[in-house]
Design an enzyme around this catalytic site. Sequence first.
Site, PDB file in Angstrom:
ATOM      1  N   ARG A   1      28.197 -10.262 -37.785  1.00  0.00           N
ATOM      2  CA  ARG A   1      28.895 -11.060 -36.706  1.00  0.00           C
ATOM      3  C   ARG A   1      28.163 -11.142 -35.488  1.00  0.00           C
ATOM      4  O   ARG A   1      27.463 -10.143 -35.054  1.00  0.00           O
ATOM      5  CB  ARG A   1      30.229 -10.245 -36.342  1.00  0.00           C
ATOM      6  CG  ARG A   1      31.415 -10.383 -37.402  1.00  0.00           C
ATOM      7  CD  ARG A   1      32.642 -10.002 -37.314  1.00  0.00           C
ATOM      8  NE  ARG A   1      33.666  -9.639 -38.522  1.00  0.00           N
ATOM      9  CZ  ARG A   1      34.014 -10.520 -39.226  1.00  0.00           C
ATOM     10  NH1 ARG A   1      33.843 -11.767 -38.923  1.00  0.00           N
ATOM     11  NH2 ARG A   1      34.567 -10.144 -40.322  1.00  0.00           N
ATOM     12  N   ASP A   2      28.217 -12.267 -35.133  1.00  0.00           N
ATOM     13  CA  ASP A   2      27.367 -12.605 -33.647  1.00  0.00           C
ATOM     14  C   ASP A   2      28.151 -11.762 -32.411  1.00  0.00           C
ATOM     15  O   ASP A   2      29.356 -11.645 -32.560  1.00  0.00           O
ATOM     16  CB  ASP A   2      27.493 -14.093 -33.551  1.00  0.00           C
ATOM     17  CG  ASP A   2      26.549 -14.624 -32.132  1.00  0.00           C
ATOM     18  OD1 ASP A   2      25.518 -15.175 -32.656  1.00  0.00           O
ATOM     19  OD2 ASP A   2      26.656 -14.024 -31.034  1.00  0.00           O
ATOM     20  N   ILE A   3      27.215 -11.163 -31.716  1.00  0.00           N
ATOM     21  CA  ILE A   3      27.917 -10.422 -30.697  1.00  0.00           C
ATOM     22  C   ILE A   3      28.601 -11.090 -29.643  1.00  0.00           C
ATOM     23  O   ILE A   3      29.242 -10.727 -28.795  1.00  0.00           O
ATOM     24  CB  ILE A   3      26.396  -9.477 -29.986  1.00  0.00           C
ATOM     25  CG1 ILE A   3      27.253  -8.220 -29.464  1.00  0.00           C
ATOM     26  CG2 ILE A   3      25.749 -10.614 -29.141  1.00  0.00           C
ATOM     27  CD1 ILE A   3      25.714  -7.245 -28.937  1.00  0.00           C
TER      28      ILE A   3
ATOM     29  N   ASN B   1      19.084 -23.098 -35.015  1.00  0.00           N
ATOM     30  CA  ASN B   1      18.279 -23.282 -33.998  1.00  0.00           C
ATOM     31  C   ASN B   1      16.668 -22.986 -33.985  1.00  0.00           C
ATOM     32  O   ASN B   1      16.458 -21.740 -34.592  1.00  0.00           O
ATOM     33  CB  ASN B   1      18.675 -22.631 -32.588  1.00  0.00           C
ATOM     34  CG  ASN B   1      20.170 -22.914 -32.183  1.00  0.00           C
ATOM     35  OD1 ASN B   1      20.763 -24.295 -32.366  1.00  0.00           O
ATOM     36  ND2 ASN B   1      21.002 -22.008 -31.808  1.00  0.00           N
TER      37      ASN B   1
ATOM     38  N   GLU C   1      16.999 -18.293 -29.432  1.00  0.00           N
ATOM     39  CA  GLU C   1      16.612 -17.138 -28.650  1.00  0.00           C
ATOM     40  C   GLU C   1      15.871 -15.915 -29.536  1.00  0.00           C
ATOM     41  O   GLU C   1      15.308 -15.205 -28.783  1.00  0.00           O
ATOM     42  CB  GLU C   1      18.172 -16.401 -28.009  1.00  0.00           C
ATOM     43  CG  GLU C   1      18.798 -17.557 -27.009  1.00  0.00           C
ATOM     44  CD  GLU C   1      19.871 -17.116 -26.660  1.00  0.00           C
ATOM     45  OE1 GLU C   1      20.462 -16.135 -27.119  1.00  0.00           O
ATOM     46  OE2 GLU C   1      20.583 -18.012 -26.170  1.00  0.00           O
ATOM     47  N   VAL C   2      16.453 -15.757 -30.657  1.00  0.00           N
ATOM     48  CA  VAL C   2      15.943 -14.813 -31.280  1.00  0.00           C
ATOM     49  C   VAL C   2      14.912 -15.244 -32.505  1.00  0.00           C
ATOM     50  O   VAL C   2      15.138 -16.043 -33.350  1.00  0.00           O
ATOM     51  CB  VAL C   2      16.977 -13.921 -32.193  1.00  0.00           C
ATOM     52  CG1 VAL C   2      16.524 -12.593 -32.814  1.00  0.00           C
ATOM     53  CG2 VAL C   2      18.058 -13.373 -30.830  1.00  0.00           C
TER      54      VAL C   2
ATOM     55  N   HIS D   1      17.669 -17.493 -38.634  1.00  0.00           N
ATOM     56  CA  HIS D   1      19.075 -17.136 -39.011  1.00  0.00           C
ATOM     57  C   HIS D   1      19.827 -18.413 -38.712  1.00  0.00           C
ATOM     58  O   HIS D   1      19.203 -19.193 -38.312  1.00  0.00           O
ATOM     59  CB  HIS D   1      19.504 -16.129 -38.031  1.00  0.00           C
ATOM     60  CG  HIS D   1      19.107 -16.673 -36.388  1.00  0.00           C
ATOM     61  ND1 HIS D   1      17.935 -16.544 -35.741  1.00  0.00           N
ATOM     62  CD2 HIS D   1      20.067 -17.221 -35.435  1.00  0.00           C
ATOM     63  CE1 HIS D   1      18.133 -16.876 -34.441  1.00  0.00           C
ATOM     64  NE2 HIS D   1      19.455 -17.584 -34.361  1.00  0.00           N
TER      65      HIS D   1
ATOM     66  N   HIS E   1      23.636 -19.680 -38.370  1.00  0.00           N
ATOM     67  CA  HIS E   1      24.906 -19.388 -37.633  1.00  0.00           C
ATOM     68  C   HIS E   1      25.780 -20.287 -38.630  1.00  0.00           C
ATOM     69  O   HIS E   1      25.571 -21.237 -39.160  1.00  0.00           O
ATOM     70  CB  HIS E   1      25.056 -20.227 -36.221  1.00  0.00           C
ATOM     71  CG  HIS E   1      24.068 -19.558 -35.264  1.00  0.00           C
ATOM     72  ND1 HIS E   1      24.513 -18.885 -34.227  1.00  0.00           N
ATOM     73  CD2 HIS E   1      22.850 -19.783 -35.094  1.00  0.00           C
ATOM     74  CE1 HIS E   1      23.496 -18.542 -33.348  1.00  0.00           C
ATOM     75  NE2 HIS E   1      22.505 -19.298 -33.931  1.00  0.00           N
TER      76      HIS E   1
END
Length: 117
Positions: free
Chosen positions: A31-33, A90, A98-99, A103, A105
């Site tokens: 799960r996304d934080i 992204n 950002e990371v 990944h 989403h």
Amino acid sequence: MYDPKNIFARILRGEIPCDKVYEDDFVLAFRDIAPKAPVHILVIPKGAYSDLIDFSTHASGAEIEGFFRAVSKIAAEQGIVGDGFRSIANTGDHGGQEVPHFHLHLLGGAPIGPMVS
Ligand code: 5GP
């Protein structure tokens, strides 16, 4: 160049906890934080790929197949297939990544709204 100190690499190594929802030989999903929807899952390959282009260029056929087979399993397990969901990868500065570990989403559980706002 892949940065092995990125936060998702650290999650893969077990150095940082995550709220795991799925794992197999090819992927980890958690799960996304900072969730942007009732269901907001991040699916990451276990291999060291910095973004979508790195993954789709350099990953093996087995890794690419494993990744996307897992995505369909995870979406089904999360109950978001019937009503639909959004998947986002992204990429780079203009994509707002950002990371720097590839990944996807998965956002669902409610209408997600305009594609870009
Ligand atoms: P990006 O902008 O790179 O596509 O998305 C990175 C996502 O990772 C963001 O939605 C952010 O909330 C999430 N994130 C950043 N750090 C962590 C973390 O330590 N744990 C989890 N579960 N998600 C994180």
